[in-house]
Write a protein that holds these residues in place. Structure first.
Motif, PDB file in Angstrom:
ATOM      1  N   VAL A  30       0.419  24.933  -5.742  1.00  0.00           N
ATOM      2  CA  VAL A  30      -0.418  24.391  -6.807  1.00  0.00           C
ATOM      3  C   VAL A  30      -1.900  24.687  -6.564  1.00  0.00           C
ATOM      4  O   VAL A  30      -2.628  25.073  -7.478  1.00  0.00           O
ATOM      5  CB  VAL A  30      -0.194  22.863  -6.964  1.00  0.00           C
ATOM      6  N   VAL A  31      -2.350  24.518  -5.335  1.00  0.00           N
ATOM      7  CA  VAL A  31      -3.776  24.705  -5.031  1.00  0.00           C
ATOM      8  C   VAL A  31      -4.090  26.104  -4.512  1.00  0.00           C
ATOM      9  O   VAL A  31      -5.233  26.395  -4.166  1.00  0.00           O
ATOM     10  CB  VAL A  31      -4.297  23.643  -4.039  1.00  0.00           C
ATOM     11  N   ASN A  32      -3.062  26.966  -4.439  1.00  0.00           N
ATOM     12  CA  ASN A  32      -3.229  28.358  -4.015  1.00  0.00           C
ATOM     13  C   ASN A  32      -3.895  28.443  -2.636  1.00  0.00           C
ATOM     14  O   ASN A  32      -4.892  29.129  -2.447  1.00  0.00           O
ATOM     15  CB  ASN A  32      -4.012  29.159  -5.053  1.00  0.00           C
ATOM     16  N   THR A  33      -3.331  27.693  -1.697  1.00  0.00           N
ATOM     17  CA  THR A  33      -3.824  27.617  -0.323  1.00  0.00           C
ATOM     18  C   THR A  33      -2.626  27.805   0.601  1.00  0.00           C
ATOM     19  O   THR A  33      -1.533  27.336   0.282  1.00  0.00           O
ATOM     20  CB  THR A  33      -4.470  26.239  -0.070  1.00  0.00           C
ATOM     21  N   PRO A  34      -2.784  28.468   1.729  1.00  0.00           N
ATOM     22  CA  PRO A  34      -1.642  28.647   2.641  1.00  0.00           C
ATOM     23  C   PRO A  34      -1.027  27.306   3.066  1.00  0.00           C
ATOM     24  O   PRO A  34      -1.741  26.321   3.281  1.00  0.00           O
ATOM     25  CB  PRO A  34      -2.253  29.363   3.850  1.00  0.00           C
ATOM     26  N   ALA A  35       0.297  27.301   3.184  1.00  0.00           N
ATOM     27  CA  ALA A  35       1.015  26.081   3.552  1.00  0.00           C
ATOM     28  C   ALA A  35       0.581  25.577   4.925  1.00  0.00           C
ATOM     29  O   ALA A  35       0.528  24.364   5.152  1.00  0.00           O
ATOM     30  CB  ALA A  35       2.517  26.323   3.523  1.00  0.00           C
ATOM     31  N   THR A  36       0.247  26.478   5.828  1.00  0.00           N
ATOM     32  CA  THR A  36      -0.192  26.052   7.162  1.00  0.00           C
ATOM     33  C   THR A  36      -1.519  25.302   7.089  1.00  0.00           C
ATOM     34  O   THR A  36      -1.740  24.346   7.830  1.00  0.00           O
ATOM     35  CB  THR A  36      -0.330  27.261   8.111  1.00  0.00           C
ATOM     36  N   THR A  37      -2.392  25.724   6.190  1.00  0.00           N
ATOM     37  CA  THR A  37      -3.673  25.036   6.009  1.00  0.00           C
ATOM     38  C   THR A  37      -3.452  23.641   5.432  1.00  0.00           C
ATOM     39  O   THR A  37      -4.043  22.667   5.892  1.00  0.00           O
ATOM     40  CB  THR A  37      -4.600  25.854   5.091  1.00  0.00           C
ATOM     41  N   VAL A  38      -2.588  23.559   4.430  1.00  0.00           N
ATOM     42  CA  VAL A  38      -2.278  22.257   3.817  1.00  0.00           C
ATOM     43  C   VAL A  38      -1.665  21.336   4.866  1.00  0.00           C
ATOM     44  O   VAL A  38      -2.055  20.172   4.985  1.00  0.00           O
ATOM     45  CB  VAL A  38      -1.334  22.425   2.610  1.00  0.00           C
TER      46      VAL A  38
END
Length: 100
Positions: A30-38
């Protein structure tokens, strides 16, 4: 933005609101951010939240001769958003409500 940070505090707050009610994978899409960062941002928030809840619990339990802590999960909307409540069974005091 803090030094050596890629995301603003406002973005992290928005990301956390999304992540509390969804999975890490869905939030990252949804936020177009890597899953590791989230996952890293959520983990840091969980650690800070745990410390805040523990301090709150200790402050409210000072001077109480006996207390029995109880943890209860409850739904805000059935099947959608769940919160966790931490309260004292003797006095009925609510120590904390933790989202997610």
């Amino acid at each position: 933005m803090a030094p050596k940070k890629r995301y603003t505090k406002a973005f992290e707050a928005t990301l956390l609101k999304q992540a509390v009610s969804a999975t890490i994978t869905h939030t990252s899409c949804v936020v177009n951010t890597p899953a590791t960062t989230v996952a890293c941002i959520v983990l840091l928030w969980e650690m800070k939240e745990a410390i805040r809840v523990q301090k709150n619990f200790l402050e409210k339990s000072i001077g109480v001769s006996q207390s029995r802590a109880s943890i209860d999960d409850f739904a805000i909307r059935k099947g959608h958003t769940y919160n966790t409540g931490l309260h004292d069974l003797h006095s009925g005091t609510v120590f904390a409500i933790i989202p997610g």
